[in-house]
Design a protein around this motif. Sequence first.
Motif, PDB file in Angstrom:
ATOM      1  N   THR A   1      37.324  37.909  46.350  1.00 22.67           N
ATOM      2  CA  THR A   1      37.626  37.659  44.943  1.00 22.67           C
ATOM      3  C   THR A   1      39.022  38.166  44.616  1.00 22.67           C
ATOM      4  OG1 THR A   1      36.878  38.025  42.660  1.00 22.67           O
ATOM      5  CG2 THR A   1      36.538  39.838  44.210  1.00 22.67           C
ATOM      6  N   LEU A   2      39.629  37.576  43.589  1.00 26.03           N
ATOM      7  CA  LEU A   2      40.928  38.037  43.104  1.00 26.03           C
ATOM      8  C   LEU A   2      40.799  39.282  42.237  1.00 26.03           C
ATOM      9  CD1 LEU A   2      42.503  34.622  41.971  1.00 26.03           C
ATOM     10  CD2 LEU A   2      42.592  35.686  44.222  1.00 26.03           C
ATOM     11  N   LEU A   3      39.563  39.625  41.883  1.00 20.19           N
ATOM     12  CA  LEU A   3      39.332  40.782  41.026  1.00 20.19           C
ATOM     13  C   LEU A   3      39.632  42.082  41.771  1.00 20.19           C
ATOM     14  CD1 LEU A   3      35.964  39.645  39.412  1.00 20.19           C
ATOM     15  CD2 LEU A   3      38.263  39.478  38.433  1.00 20.19           C
ATOM     16  N   ALA A   4      40.169  43.047  41.041  1.00 17.38           N
ATOM     17  CA  ALA A   4      40.445  44.363  41.618  1.00 17.38           C
ATOM     18  C   ALA A   4      39.127  45.039  41.955  1.00 17.38           C
ATOM     19  CB  ALA A   4      41.217  45.218  40.613  1.00 17.38           C
ATOM     20  N   PRO A   5      39.109  45.837  43.013  1.00 18.36           N
ATOM     21  CA  PRO A   5      37.873  46.564  43.315  1.00 18.36           C
ATOM     22  C   PRO A   5      37.576  47.569  42.201  1.00 18.36           C
ATOM     23  CG  PRO A   5      39.627  47.189  44.846  1.00 18.36           C
ATOM     24  CD  PRO A   5      40.169  46.117  43.951  1.00 18.36           C
ATOM     25  N   ARG A   6      36.310  47.698  41.881  1.00 22.69           N
ATOM     26  CA  ARG A   6      35.899  48.698  40.890  1.00 22.69           C
ATOM     27  C   ARG A   6      35.966  50.062  41.550  1.00 22.69           C
ATOM     28  NH1 ARG A   6      35.748  46.929  35.610  1.00 22.69           N
ATOM     29  NH2 ARG A   6      34.346  45.201  35.400  1.00 22.69           N
ATOM     30  N   ARG A   7      36.481  51.036  40.813  1.00 21.82           N
ATOM     31  CA  ARG A   7      36.541  52.401  41.329  1.00 21.82           C
ATOM     32  C   ARG A   7      35.650  53.275  40.473  1.00 21.82           C
ATOM     33  NH1 ARG A   7      42.034  50.688  41.492  1.00 21.82           N
ATOM     34  NH2 ARG A   7      42.713  50.434  43.638  1.00 21.82           N
ATOM     35  N   PRO A   8      34.871  54.165  41.101  1.00 25.92           N
ATOM     36  CA  PRO A   8      34.008  55.053  40.309  1.00 25.92           C
ATOM     37  C   PRO A   8      34.842  55.854  39.316  1.00 25.92           C
ATOM     38  CG  PRO A   8      33.534  55.243  42.658  1.00 25.92           C
ATOM     39  CD  PRO A   8      34.756  54.395  42.519  1.00 25.92           C
ATOM     40  N   GLY A   9      34.368  55.923  38.083  1.00 25.33           N
ATOM     41  CA  GLY A   9      35.046  56.703  37.065  1.00 25.33           C
ATOM     42  C   GLY A   9      36.235  56.000  36.429  1.00 25.33           C
ATOM     43  N   ARG A  10      36.557  54.807  36.907  1.00 26.05           N
ATOM     44  CA  ARG A  10      37.681  54.073  36.348  1.00 26.05           C
ATOM     45  C   ARG A  10      37.219  53.382  35.075  1.00 26.05           C
ATOM     46  NH1 ARG A  10      41.180  49.319  39.284  1.00 26.05           N
ATOM     47  NH2 ARG A  10      42.608  49.002  37.585  1.00 26.05           N
ATOM     48  N   SER A  11      37.901  53.648  34.018  1.00 25.21           N
ATOM     49  CA  SER A  11      37.550  52.992  32.760  1.00 25.21           C
ATOM     50  C   SER A  11      38.808  52.753  31.960  1.00 25.21           C
ATOM     51  CB  SER A  11      36.576  53.852  31.960  1.00 25.21           C
ATOM     52  OG  SER A  11      37.196  55.062  31.608  1.00 25.21           O
ATOM     53  N   SER A  12      38.665  52.003  30.920  1.00 26.56           N
ATOM     54  CA  SER A  12      39.795  51.709  30.047  1.00 26.56           C
ATOM     55  C   SER A  12      39.293  51.673  28.628  1.00 26.56           C
ATOM     56  CB  SER A  12      40.410  50.369  30.416  1.00 26.56           C
ATOM     57  OG  SER A  12      39.573  49.327  29.952  1.00 26.56           O
ATOM     58  N   LYS A  13      40.227  51.581  27.709  1.00 28.79           N
ATOM     59  CA  LYS A  13      39.804  51.474  26.321  1.00 28.79           C
ATOM     60  C   LYS A  13      39.152  50.132  26.038  1.00 28.79           C
ATOM     61  CE  LYS A  13      44.117  49.838  24.278  1.00 28.79           C
ATOM     62  NZ  LYS A  13      45.157  50.147  23.327  1.00 28.79           N
ATOM     63  N   LEU A  14      39.232  49.229  27.015  1.00 33.37           N
ATOM     64  CA  LEU A  14      38.633  47.901  26.843  1.00 33.37           C
ATOM     65  C   LEU A  14      37.225  47.806  27.442  1.00 33.37           C
ATOM     66  CD1 LEU A  14      41.749  45.773  27.771  1.00 33.37           C
ATOM     67  CD2 LEU A  14      40.921  46.357  25.500  1.00 33.37           C
TER      68      LEU A  14
ATOM     69  N   PRO B   1      37.618  33.145  43.134  1.00 33.35           N
ATOM     70  CA  PRO B   1      37.484  33.247  44.589  1.00 33.35           C
ATOM     71  C   PRO B   1      38.819  33.531  45.277  1.00 33.35           C
ATOM     72  CG  PRO B   1      37.507  30.962  43.934  1.00 33.35           C
ATOM     73  CD  PRO B   1      37.484  31.769  42.662  1.00 33.35           C
ATOM     74  N   CYS B   2      38.732  34.252  46.384  1.00 33.92           N
ATOM     75  CA  CYS B   2      39.910  34.523  47.206  1.00 33.92           C
ATOM     76  C   CYS B   2      39.809  33.681  48.465  1.00 33.92           C
ATOM     77  CB  CYS B   2      39.970  36.009  47.579  1.00 33.92           C
ATOM     78  SG  CYS B   2      41.351  36.385  48.664  1.00 33.92           S
TER      79      CYS B   2
END
Length: 185
Positions: free
Chosen positions: A171-184, A160-161
């Motif tokens: 929230t402390l979580l980064a906003p999700r961005r369309p097309g954003r991905s990682s090897k994880l 929570p923020c």
Amino acid sequence: MAVTKTPGFAKSPRKPLPEVAAAPAAKASGSRRIQTRRSGVHGKGVYAVVDLAEGETLIEYVGEIITWDEALRRHPHDPSDPNHTFYFHIDEDHVIDAKFGGNSSRWINHSCDPNCEAEVDEGRVFIRARRNIPAGQELFYDYGLVIDEPYTVQLKAQYPCWCGAKVCRGTLLAPRRPGRSSKLG
């Protein structure tokens, strides 16, 4: 951009800048620019003692540099509050654990509308002022936590923020961005 490998590990939400000057050497005692004290937002916080200029390097985030495997072994620092750590992601293989050898930078709280930013340069993390900061104001940067699992209501609630900003994500979580991905993930 690299992402966090496990919950609760803070990382810089921005790509590192190519040239980051080292933090200025401390001046004579009595000329402190920042101090740690109780925060109205959460726990301890770090405050400007004097007016701070936009772009000024305020402090280096320091601590023991460990591998992610060691960070996972140590996690959580506090079993009663498992998502509160002093970890700072520096690259795919390493994290700073400010619980050991850390300074007051570990007490800088999160805000969705921060007055500071964390910049990573060659394995070192510097906290810089994003704008002019008047004496007495608490310092904040956006933790922008990236968690390797779907952002559910339950997951957001675990981080929570409390910043109270008009643009608060909740929230402390980064906003999700369309097309954003990682090897994880």
